[in-house]
Structure formats: C-alpha cells, structure tokens
Design an enzyme around this catalytic site. Structure first.
Site, short mmCIF file in Angstrom:
data_model
loop_
_atom_site.label_atom_id
_atom_site.label_comp_id
_atom_site.label_asym_id
_atom_site.label_seq_id
_atom_site.Cartn_x
_atom_site.Cartn_y
_atom_site.Cartn_z
N ASP A 1 34.25 41.32 43.07
CA ASP A 1 34.11 39.88 42.83
C ASP A 1 34.80 39.16 43.98
OD1 ASP A 1 34.01 37.35 41.80
OD2 ASP A 1 35.25 37.75 40.04
N ASP B 1 40.21 34.19 39.63
CA ASP B 1 40.17 33.14 38.59
C ASP B 1 40.20 33.71 37.18
OD1 ASP B 1 37.40 33.79 37.84
OD2 ASP B 1 36.82 32.81 39.70
N HIS C 1 30.08 35.11 35.94
CA HIS C 1 31.00 36.10 35.36
C HIS C 1 30.30 37.03 34.36
CE1 HIS C 1 34.12 33.11 36.81
NE2 HIS C 1 34.27 34.20 37.53
N GLY D 1 42.16 44.77 48.67
CA GLY D 1 41.34 45.70 47.89
C GLY D 1 40.76 46.84 48.71
N GLN E 1 44.93 31.04 52.52
CA GLN E 1 43.86 30.05 52.41
C GLN E 1 44.36 28.77 51.78
OE1 GLN E 1 41.14 32.44 50.08
NE2 GLN E 1 42.86 33.10 48.81
#
Lengths: 288, 288
Positions: free
Chosen positions: A162, A93, A69, A145, A38
C-alpha cells in the site's frame, strides 16, 4: 513542494507536471507538518470530506477511502483459504489494516510504514481509518519496507503493498523487480500478494512497468481495476499475484456472501468484475 | 456562464457549486461560440487532447471519448438480435452514431440534437468523432428530443439518450418520467434502450432519480458503470432498459467475440462486469 495556494484549492507538483488534476476547495486546514521524509497536510473539503495529503498529493479521503482499502485487502484475503499472518507495507493511514482485521482468521498483522509521523497524524486526525492500529494483533514497524522484507522467508499468508506513487526517475524501492522477488520469498506456498499499481489513462507507464515486474516474478499476476475519485483520473489499478492461486478460478463467492462484516464496495460480483479489463488496458499489458 | 479564467485552466459553474472539479491546462482555444442555447468551446489540452465543452462543462475529449461512446452504444446494440433502426437523442458530437454504425445490420439512424451549431462545430473541429454524421444512413433532426419522440410508436429497435447533464431544479425534459414513457412507446417489442444517468459519488441524486424513473416505466432496468476520466469524479453510469430483454441472461458473448470492428473499451467481459455494482451503489438504488 506544495505551493501555498490553499485555501481555496489544493494543487501539487504532480498536477503541474501532467497539466491536469483534481481541485478541491479547502474549507479548513486541520493539520500541517513537515517530517524527515515529506510534508503532511490534512484538509477539510466539501466534496471529499477530510483529505490527507503527502507533499500535496491526496493519499486518502473520507469520500472514497473505502474503495481503495477494500479492494487492496479483500481481493487477496478472500483468495486465501485461512489467512493468519499478514504484512502490510506502507498503509500509514490505517485503512488497509482496518479492512484486513475484518477477517476473523487473522492472528497477526505487521505494518511496515516508513514515516512514523504519518501514523501519529492519522491516529489523531483520521480515527475512522486508523482505529485498528491499536489492536493487539497489529505490530507497527517504522522502517524502509524494501529492507524489512528481506528478513522473511515463507512467512506471510498475505502481503499487501500500500505504497505512495513511484517517484520520478527510479520510482522508488517498492517498485523494483528485486523488491517483488523478496516479497515472493517472504510469501508462503499458498500466499497471496497485492500491490497498488497506478492507473491506465495518464501515467500509464508506471502501471505497465509495475505489472510487468510483478509478472516476471510471480507465477500468477493479474491486474484489476476500481473506481477511486480522489486519485485522478478516477480509475485505479492493483495487481494481484501468487505462486499458484488464480484470482478467478480459485475464488469462492460463497465465502463473500457469508461474510458478516459490512463492506461498502467489495462484493462477490465486484471481485470478478474488477478483473475484467477494457481492450485498451489488455493491449497495454500484453504488449510488454 | 463560463468565466474567463482560461488559459490556463478550465473552471465552470458546476465545479464551483460542488467545490471540486477537474482542471485542465488549456494550451490553445480552438473555437469559441455562443449559440441560441449555449456556449461552445473547443480547447487543446495536454492531458486530454481536444476537449469539447458546453457552458464550460467538458462533454467529450480525445483521451477517453471512446469509453463513453462505446458503453452507451454497444451495450444495447449487442443485446438486440438484429438492430436496424436506431434513434439517438442528443449526441451532437457524433461519437455515438460512429459506434452505432459499426454494426452492419443498421439501416437507419435518426439523430435528434437540439443545437445545430454543436453539430457544425464538431463536424469541423472533431472529425474523429463526427465523421459518420455524413453517412447516408444517418438522418439529422434539429429539435427538442422530448417533443420529437412523441411522433413514434413501436418504431425503433434501439433508443439511446446521449444527453447533457440535468439542469438545476427540473433537470430538463430528457429526465422526466413522461419522456421515458414516450421512449417506451416508441420502442419495438424487442427493443432496447440506454440513457446516460450521471454518477454515484457526488451528484448521486440525479443518478438515483433517473434510474428510478426509468425503472418505473420499463419492465427491465439495470444500471451499469464505466471509467470516464473527463467526467469528474471519473465514474459514470448508464441505465439499460427494455420491455423484456435482460442485459445479462440475454447476452451472447459469442457475438462480441466475432465482431470484426475495433473497439477500445467494450468487450464481452466488460459487458458483464459493468453491470456488477459496488455495495454502496446497490444500496442507493435499492432504497428508492
């Protein structure tokens, strides 16, 4: 993917498709790079502070990253009696890991992020989010994942998905029923699970679909909502799921009141309140 | 005021000042006009349906108008035992009056709107919002609400301040302490009051200021929040106030459960949930 219209504004393909979006005045481009997966950009903006985008879509920003978060982490964590082992899928992040590690019982966090360059960029440019990624309790794994989860059986007390938005068409491997089944299998008996599940106003089909798939796999599945300005239209949903833990009946507000770390959004009233759903949302997910 | 950048997008002065905003693709300009007070535009958009703007700032739209109008109306109305007489200040699009009249006990609604041409435009182009403005229970008054309120003493069971944003500098007559004092005087002993009070993420100073002023006048004053995509950043606040009614302790969920009109957002859980405040908002309004 991201058109070269900045500065002054960020626009992206998602915005163009939906014919609306948030624009932010870009004061400075802090970093731009293209990875195997990306495009990454980090911008400085006036209203949102630093904004981290993938393919032009804002993923996190200084203004309100704490909302997302805290809500993806503390809602499940406070519902587990003694969480020790956590799996975070996505979360490049570092904001989710930072919140998870506020719980002193945590012994090990595995974070499985597809794109190593995302972590490199956030470690360098977003230290307020990523600073716990170097904690010795944290194990970083860079792979898909949806494949990594297949290695585990009855392993994790908490699993947090996430992820980025589902893609057009298939939606991506992190939104399939078979992925949620693998999560179920990887979870301990009293384990708790949370996934980000999009929003109910515009792209509502993905919220409904994700919720439906999670419900079909787990015994308990409950949608909850929060205020996240950076994710237009500003309302965001997550789905909590478990084998037997109910997010309201099994919630102990005392534990939150006695928590000694600073939280900016989550508290015992917000825990309960976020599971209250407007009638139009109830209807949306009941009709499935 | 509104720059001629549409189509394709709506931008406005507020957006430029804050260097962020919502953009919406304008598919058609349905109506544009300039009144003695402001510029009116009604646009057709893809994501938000019909959008009504004053000086380029979205006031209401088909996508989510029900959220704002239900939350400003039903929160106070369900807290009054037997509301008969209601004053709405502002509310030119008619959405608030529509919600108020869902309560069968209502005998009279006075709506005091500054700009008659707003009502004319919404009657013509936004019938789904304005259709109750012709109800014989409704009395329309076209004058400055801050002057009109001075005519009353112990008169209204419910007062709703459905105003536009405060202006730069003074903020406008509907945000002053003396205006709130006049509202207090015009309210009956068990009367209930609600005002829209801006948002806590970006232009938070006005939310804090309005809440502070209302708190200094009324015995009870409580901020509550809701999801309103059209009002960037998508989180909106209202302040409930009264002489002695508490919005949680005096709330009877049974009344809401037995209500026979369709509501799309408000329900008994959302009533309670909307008064739960994130830590950063609590802190903001506690420090005043």
């Amino acid at each position: 993917m991201l058109e070269k219209v900045y500065p002054p504004f960020i626009f992206n393909e998602f915005d163009r498709k939906n014919k609306f979006g948030l624009f932010m005045d870009v004061e400075k481009v802090i970093y731009s790079g293209v990875t195997k997966f990306q495009r990454i950009d980090i911008f400085e903006t006036k209203a949102f502070g630093k904004v981290f985008t993938l393919d032009g879509v804002p993923m996190t920003c200084e203004l309100d990253e704490f909302v997302y978060h805290e809500m993806i982490s503390h809602v499940p964590l406070f519902l587990h009696e003694n969480p020790k082992k956590v799996l975070v899928i996505g979360g490049g992040d570092g904001g989710t890991v930072r919140e998870v590690l506020k719980h002193p019982s945590i012994e090990k966090v595995i974070m499985c992020e597809l794109d190593e360059e995302v972590v490199e960029a956030t470690k360098k440019y977003l230290p307020n989010l990523s600073y716990e990624l170097n904690n010795p309790k944290v194990h970083l794994v860079f792979e898909d994942g949806s494949k990594f989860i297949k290695n585990f059986n009855n392993e994790f007390d908490v699993i947090i998905i996430d992820s980025t938005d589902p893609t057009e068409g298939g939606g991506g491997a992190l939104y399939t029923e078979s992925f949620y089944q693998d999560c179920f299998k990887a979870l301990t008996e009293n384990g708790v699970f949370t996934a980000q599940t999009e929003e109910p106003f515009i792209e509502k089909e993905w919220m409904i679909r994700a919720y439906k798939r999670i419900s079909s796999v787990f015994n308990v599945a409950k949608l909850y909502l929060g205020f996240v300005p950076e994710y237009t239209p500003g309302t965001w949903s997550w789905t909590f799921a478990s084998k037997n833990i109910d997010p309201i009946k099994d919630f102990n507000p005392e534990k939150v009141r006695n928590f000694d770390k600073e939280l900016k959004y989550y508290n015992e009233e917000m825990h309960v309140a976020s599971f209250a759903l407007p009638n139009f949302v109830k209807k949306m997910i009941k009709d499935i």
